[in-house]
Design an enzyme around this catalytic site. Structure first.
Site, PDB file in Angstrom:
ATOM      1  N   CYS A   1       0.818  -1.231   0.000  1.00 48.75           N
ATOM      2  CA  CYS A   1       0.000   0.000   0.000  1.00 48.75           C
ATOM      3  C   CYS A   1       0.842   1.266   0.000  1.00 48.75           C
ATOM      4  O   CYS A   1       0.358   2.332  -0.377  1.00 48.75           O
ATOM      5  CB  CYS A   1      -0.919   0.020   1.206  1.00 48.75           C
ATOM      6  SG  CYS A   1      -1.907  -1.443   1.347  1.00 48.75           S
TER       7      CYS A   1
ATOM      8  N   HIS B   1      -3.621   6.799   3.832  1.00 45.15           N
ATOM      9  CA  HIS B   1      -3.973   5.558   3.138  1.00 45.15           C
ATOM     10  C   HIS B   1      -5.378   5.138   3.576  1.00 45.15           C
ATOM     11  O   HIS B   1      -5.700   5.128   4.760  1.00 45.15           O
ATOM     12  CB  HIS B   1      -2.956   4.474   3.492  1.00 45.15           C
ATOM     13  CG  HIS B   1      -3.331   3.115   3.001  1.00 45.15           C
ATOM     14  ND1 HIS B   1      -3.820   2.895   1.736  1.00 45.15           N
ATOM     15  CD2 HIS B   1      -3.307   1.898   3.610  1.00 45.15           C
ATOM     16  CE1 HIS B   1      -4.072   1.604   1.580  1.00 45.15           C
ATOM     17  NE2 HIS B   1      -3.779   0.983   2.709  1.00 45.15           N
TER      18      HIS B   1
ATOM     19  N   ASN C   1     -10.139  -0.685   0.591  1.00 46.00           N
ATOM     20  CA  ASN C   1      -8.677  -0.559   0.552  1.00 46.00           C
ATOM     21  C   ASN C   1      -8.186  -1.003  -0.828  1.00 46.00           C
ATOM     22  O   ASN C   1      -8.290  -2.176  -1.174  1.00 46.00           O
ATOM     23  CB  ASN C   1      -8.074  -1.438   1.654  1.00 46.00           C
ATOM     24  CG  ASN C   1      -6.557  -1.365   1.717  1.00 46.00           C
ATOM     25  OD1 ASN C   1      -5.917  -0.819   0.821  1.00 46.00           O
ATOM     26  ND2 ASN C   1      -5.983  -1.928   2.756  1.00 46.00           N
TER      27      ASN C   1
HETATM   28  N1  ACO Z   1     -18.155  -9.990   9.206  1.00 47.10           N
HETATM   29  C1  ACO Z   1     -18.625 -10.340  10.429  1.00 47.10           C
HETATM   30  N2  ACO Z   1     -17.829 -10.725  11.434  1.00 47.10           N
HETATM   31  C2  ACO Z   1     -16.510 -10.769  11.203  1.00 47.10           C
HETATM   32  C3  ACO Z   1     -15.959 -10.421   9.956  1.00 47.10           C
HETATM   33  C4  ACO Z   1     -16.840 -10.020   8.943  1.00 47.10           C
HETATM   34  N3  ACO Z   1     -16.421  -9.661   7.718  1.00 47.10           N
HETATM   35  N4  ACO Z   1     -14.604 -10.549  10.017  1.00 47.10           N
HETATM   36  C5  ACO Z   1     -14.315 -10.954  11.267  1.00 47.10           C
HETATM   37  N5  ACO Z   1     -15.466 -11.094  11.985  1.00 47.10           N
HETATM   38  C6  ACO Z   1     -15.616 -11.489  13.390  1.00 47.10           C
HETATM   39  C7  ACO Z   1     -14.463 -12.361  13.853  1.00 47.10           C
HETATM   40  O1  ACO Z   1     -14.716 -13.712  13.527  1.00 47.10           O
HETATM   41  C8  ACO Z   1     -14.483 -12.117  15.350  1.00 47.10           C
HETATM   42  O2  ACO Z   1     -15.522 -12.894  15.910  1.00 47.10           O
HETATM   43  P1  ACO Z   1     -15.310 -13.608  17.342  1.00 47.10           P
HETATM   44  O3  ACO Z   1     -15.075 -12.479  18.312  1.00 47.10           O
HETATM   45  O4  ACO Z   1     -16.591 -14.337  17.524  1.00 47.10           O
HETATM   46  O5  ACO Z   1     -14.107 -14.476  17.168  1.00 47.10           O
HETATM   47  C9  ACO Z   1     -14.911 -10.655  15.465  1.00 47.10           C
HETATM   48  O6  ACO Z   1     -15.522 -10.322  14.203  1.00 47.10           O
HETATM   49  C10 ACO Z   1     -13.767  -9.697  15.739  1.00 47.10           C
HETATM   50  O7  ACO Z   1     -12.742  -9.953  14.800  1.00 47.10           O
HETATM   51  P2  ACO Z   1     -11.405  -9.136  14.825  1.00 47.10           P
HETATM   52  O8  ACO Z   1     -10.513  -9.631  13.722  1.00 47.10           O
HETATM   53  O9  ACO Z   1     -10.852  -9.129  16.209  1.00 47.10           O
HETATM   54  O10 ACO Z   1     -11.938  -7.664  14.485  1.00 47.10           O
HETATM   55  P3  ACO Z   1     -11.211  -6.288  14.585  1.00 47.10           P
HETATM   56  O11 ACO Z   1     -11.997  -5.370  15.421  1.00 47.10           O
HETATM   57  O12 ACO Z   1      -9.733  -6.426  14.853  1.00 47.10           O
HETATM   58  O13 ACO Z   1     -11.328  -5.754  13.069  1.00 47.10           O
HETATM   59  C11 ACO Z   1     -10.119  -5.584  11.003  1.00 47.10           C
HETATM   60  C12 ACO Z   1     -10.785  -6.512  11.998  1.00 47.10           C
HETATM   61  C13 ACO Z   1     -11.189  -4.680  10.399  1.00 47.10           C
HETATM   62  C14 ACO Z   1      -9.508  -6.443   9.898  1.00 47.10           C
HETATM   63  C15 ACO Z   1      -9.035  -4.724  11.703  1.00 47.10           C
HETATM   64  O14 ACO Z   1      -8.189  -5.534  12.479  1.00 47.10           O
HETATM   65  C16 ACO Z   1      -8.202  -3.955  10.729  1.00 47.10           C
HETATM   66  O15 ACO Z   1      -8.685  -3.088  10.014  1.00 47.10           O
HETATM   67  N6  ACO Z   1      -6.875  -4.211  10.658  1.00 47.10           N
HETATM   68  C17 ACO Z   1      -6.000  -3.548   9.699  1.00 47.10           C
HETATM   69  C18 ACO Z   1      -5.996  -4.361   8.451  1.00 47.10           C
HETATM   70  C19 ACO Z   1      -5.454  -3.612   7.266  1.00 47.10           C
HETATM   71  O16 ACO Z   1      -5.627  -2.426   7.121  1.00 47.10           O
HETATM   72  N7  ACO Z   1      -4.832  -4.376   6.380  1.00 47.10           N
HETATM   73  C20 ACO Z   1      -4.363  -3.853   5.177  1.00 47.10           C
HETATM   74  C21 ACO Z   1      -2.912  -3.670   5.229  1.00 47.10           C
HETATM   75  S1  ACO Z   1      -2.422  -2.709   3.888  1.00 47.10           S
HETATM   76  C22 ACO Z   1      -1.881  -3.692   2.593  1.00 47.10           C
HETATM   77  O17 ACO Z   1      -0.734  -3.958   2.468  1.00 47.10           O
HETATM   78  C23 ACO Z   1      -2.871  -4.166   1.578  1.00 47.10           C
END
Ligand code: ACO
Length: 328
Positions: free
Chosen positions: A113, A255, A285
């Site tokens: 990214c 970003h 993203n």
């Molecule tokens: N829909 C519904 N529920 C979901 C989904 C979904 N799409 N995805 C995960 N869940 C559930 C999980 O199973 C979990 O359930 P549980 O508590 O019963 O186990 C719960 O939601 C919480 O999951 P987390 O992964 O802990 O959620 P979090 O609040 O951390 O949010 C997220 C996840 C949005 C991915 C966040 O961590 C994030 O944005 N991280 C940064 C990721 C990023 O930007 N990556 C790109 C990097 S840049 C590049 O190089 C492309």
């Protein structure tokens, strides 16, 4: 660096097809409420027949028109992507053919990214070496080609698109001057976002079937924490290096990965919400395309005005991160 580098033209191109959160609900175990509250994303553009090259071409033609420049005037083409049409040849080389030009320097750049901000710095260095250089830089991704639609924690986040800019030398007073860029990286595996297949560490054998390693896998929570920390730190550093503070920033353009990350960075830097450009709701993203799409859209819509000091800040797989200051 002694020669000034300027952004002369901007353009972006996204596929027409849109998947809203409601569309995803039909084939992914997810819901609009979860995606919206966790990420701010409402929809993403998804390719049908187009490849990365098609998106790059669309964005490049618009950037050239915005710069009032013919493709043949270009000296260099740099494309930041990790989802190019194929590993070899580079998408930048194939773009020359599509633009009807040849005998230029062409290279692809891999910094996930952060790729577009890395490309700004490479272009700036090249312009410093040769002030007659006219450089097309582009960030482009077809991330949906590398999304595992059975992994709900990643597939809802990503979209496809491309954004491009033309950089040339100019005087200190002219608009679009890149004041500075700072870049960094940390290869710690626990922090990473990966696509493991097709690399020499995971070579194919004839008859291999497609597995999870063919698609994006990531440590979402770790990346989230690192993203907020790294973008805040490098933005603070670049402002301090130039004797500037948050009040001097007219537009913060981060970003576009996640609304909560964008909000946290703005808050930590002390830049008020109304100065922060956001379009993650429309595109999700788009990795290396995220910053140039946002930049082109912010300029086109008048969110960025003449004279504004714009702070770009980014992070991505690698992990990589960076910041750039541009006076429009
Ligand atoms: N829909 C519904 N529920 C979901 C989904 C979904 N799409 N995805 C995960 N869940 C559930 C999980 O199973 C979990 O359930 P549980 O508590 O019963 O186990 C719960 O939601 C919480 O999951 P987390 O992964 O802990 O959620 P979090 O609040 O951390 O949010 C997220 C996840 C949005 C991915 C966040 O961590 C994030 O944005 N991280 C940064 C990721 C990023 O930007 N990556 C790109 C990097 S840049 C590049 O190089 C492309």
């Amino acid at each position: 660096m002694s020669t000034f580098s300027h952004v002369r033209g901007l353009g972006f191109h996204v596929p027409e097809r849109i998947y809203t959160n409601a569309d995803l609900e039909k084939f992914v175990d997810t819901n609009d409420e979860w995606i919206t509250t966790r990420t701010g994303i409402k929809q993403r553009h998804v390719v049908e027949d187009e490849t990365c090259l098609d998106l790059v071409y669309g964005a490049s033609v618009k950037a050239l028109a915005d710069a009032n420049m013919d493709a043949d005037e270009l000296t260099h083409v740099i494309i930041a992507t990790f989802t190019g049409d194929m590993p070899v040849p580079a998408t930048s080389c194939v773009l020359l053919e599509r633009l009807g030009i040849k005998n230029k320097v062409a290279m692809d750049l891999s910094a996930a990214c952060s790729g577009f901000v890395y490309a700004i710095e490479v272009a700036r260095a090249l312009i410093n070496l040769d002030p007659s250089a006219k450089i097309l830089i582009c960030g482009a991704e077809v991330l949906t080609s590398r999304v595992n639609w059975e992994d709900r924690s990643t597939c809802v986040l990503f979209g496809d698109g491309a954004g491009a800019a033309i950089l040339t030398a100019g005087t200190e007073e002219e608009p679009g001057r890149v004041l500075d860029t700072l870049l960094s990286a940390d290869g710690k595996p626990a922090l990473n976002l990966t696509i493991k297949d097709s690399g020499s560490a995971h070579p194919y054998r004839l008859g291999d079937t497609v597995g999870k390693e063919n698609f994006i896998e990531m440590q979402g929570r770790e990346i989230y924490k690192h993203a907020v920390r790294s973008m805040t730190a490098i933005s603070t550093e670049i402002l301090a290096k130039h004797g500037l503070c948050a009040d001097d920033v007219d537009v913060l353009l981060p970003h576009q990965a996640n609304m909560r990350i964008i909000g946290a960075v703005g808050k930590k830097l002390g830049v008020p919400e109304e100065k922060v450009f956001v379009n993650v709701d429309k595109y999700g993203n788009t990795s290396a395309a995220s910053i140039p799409i946002a930049l082109a859209e912010a300029k086109e819509s008048g969110f960025i005005k003449n004279g504004d000091l714009v702070l770009l800040t980014t992070f991505g797989g690698g992990l990589t991160w960076g910041a750039s200051l541009i006076r429009f």
